[in-house]
Design an enzyme around this catalytic site. Structure first.
Site, PDB file in Angstrom:
ATOM      1  CG  ASN A   5      92.928  21.517  67.699  1.00 28.30           C
ATOM      2  OD1 ASN A   5      92.166  21.891  66.815  1.00 28.30           O
ATOM      3  ND2 ASN A   5      93.833  22.321  68.249  1.00 28.30           N
ATOM      4  CE  LYS A  19      96.877  21.918  66.241  1.00 32.19           C
ATOM      5  NZ  LYS A  19      98.305  22.055  66.520  1.00 32.19           N
ATOM      6  CG  HIS A  27      95.230  25.558  70.517  1.00 31.07           C
ATOM      7  ND1 HIS A  27      96.261  25.894  69.663  1.00 31.07           N
ATOM      8  CD2 HIS A  27      95.304  24.217  70.710  1.00 31.07           C
ATOM      9  CE1 HIS A  27      96.911  24.778  69.343  1.00 31.07           C
ATOM     10  NE2 HIS A  27      96.358  23.749  69.969  1.00 31.07           N
ATOM     11  CD  GLU A  56      98.216  25.670  66.482  1.00 21.84           C
ATOM     12  OE1 GLU A  56      97.070  25.465  66.062  1.00 21.84           O
ATOM     13  OE2 GLU A  56      99.035  24.746  66.693  1.00 21.84           O
ATOM     14  CD  GLU A 100      97.554  21.442  73.110  1.00 20.20           C
ATOM     15  OE1 GLU A 100      97.448  20.373  72.514  1.00 20.20           O
ATOM     16  OE2 GLU A 100      97.239  22.530  72.623  1.00 20.20           O
ATOM     17  N   GLY A 133     103.411  20.167  67.262  1.00 20.97           N
ATOM     18  CA  GLY A 133     103.749  20.039  65.841  1.00 20.97           C
ATOM     19  C   GLY A 133     105.233  19.926  65.562  1.00 20.97           C
ATOM     20  CB  SER A 160     104.776  15.900  69.337  1.00 20.83           C
ATOM     21  OG  SER A 160     105.096  17.048  68.578  1.00 20.83           O
TER      22      SER A 160
END
Ligand code: 13P
Length: 250
Positions: free
Chosen positions: A10, A12, A97, A99, A169, A175, A214
């Protein structure tokens, strides 16, 4: 048919068309096709054609988009429909996702509509679930991911024929350099599999469940070897062709 393990990148909001082309040339040269795994790229939408073009000879590589709108068409400035994504070459779409959920406020109900929109045009989707740190600390992980799964798939129905995948996730691992232990991730994947079995029956065994958060060159092999982890969804470590090649070959 999607082969497991599934290694999904991904990107992003990274890699415009020229960077995407350079990445793909390097990756395709370094990673020869393997019949025992599937590699997926989710580039930013304007870079999709560049990635598709570089992977055109590779049946082991799928390219998708990071988001769609649920409507078929209309006055939705800035959005893309499942149909448009498909026509542009997308073979998959990410739905929900973290985010999208936590930066842009996407709800379970909206995720459900996106799954329906993808299924309507036969675009395979990857539904993402995961708990926030405060939910984890409150012991709510199982309840949160179960709700996200049930509501996200709630409208596609048990007769869904479109291919789909799940990704677990944990939000606190994305991250941050913090990773769920393989044991912890396995436990959630096992829970998701049993919830999915309750929803769609034995077909649940065929649905890949990816772990994300991560993942890097050092931890990829251990995570992928853990029970019920059928693949990895990788952000930061997928941006460098060298690191990504190592992860794909883990
Ligand atoms: P990182 O691998 O950068 O933690 O991102 C994970 C992710 O969000 C993939 O979708």
């Amino acid at each position: 048919m999607i082969k497991r393990p599934v290694l999904a990148a991904n990107w992003k909001m990274h890699h415009g068309p020229s960077a995407a082309t350079a990445f793909m040339r390097s990756f395709v040269a370094a990673h020869q096709p393997r019949a025992d795994r599937t590699v997926i790229f989710f580039p930013p939408a304007p870079s999709l054609p560049a990635v598709v073009a570089e992977a055109v000879l590779r049946t082991d590589i799928l390219v998708g988009v990071q988001n769609i709108h649920w409507a078929e068409k209309g006055a939705f400035t800035g959005e893309i429909s499942a149909e448009i994504a498909k026509e542009a070459g997308a073979k998959m779409v990410l739905v929900g996702h973290s985010e999208r959920r936590h930066v842009f406020g996407e709800t379970d109900a909206q995720c459900a509509k996106k799954c329906v929109a993808a299924a309507r045009v036969g675009l395979p989707f990857m539904l993402c679930v995961g708990e926030k740190i405060e939910q984890r600390e409150a012991g709510e992980t199982a309840a949160v991911v179960t709700r996200q799964l049930r509501e996200g798939l709630g409208q596609v129905g048990h007769l869904i024929t479109t291919e789909f995948l799940l990704a677990y996730e944990p939000v606190w691992a994305i991250g941050t350099g913090l990773t769920a232990t393989p044991t912890d991730a396995s436990a959630i994947h096992t829970l998701l599999r049993s919830e999915l079995t309750a929803m769609i029956g034995t077909r649940a065994r065929e649905i890949p469940i990816l772990y994300g958060g991560s993942v890097n060159v050092a931890n990829a092999a251990t995570l992928i070897a853990a029970p019920e982890i059928d693949g990895l969804l990788v952000g930061g470590a997928s941006l460098d062709p060298g690191a990504w090649t190592k992860i794909v070959q883990a």
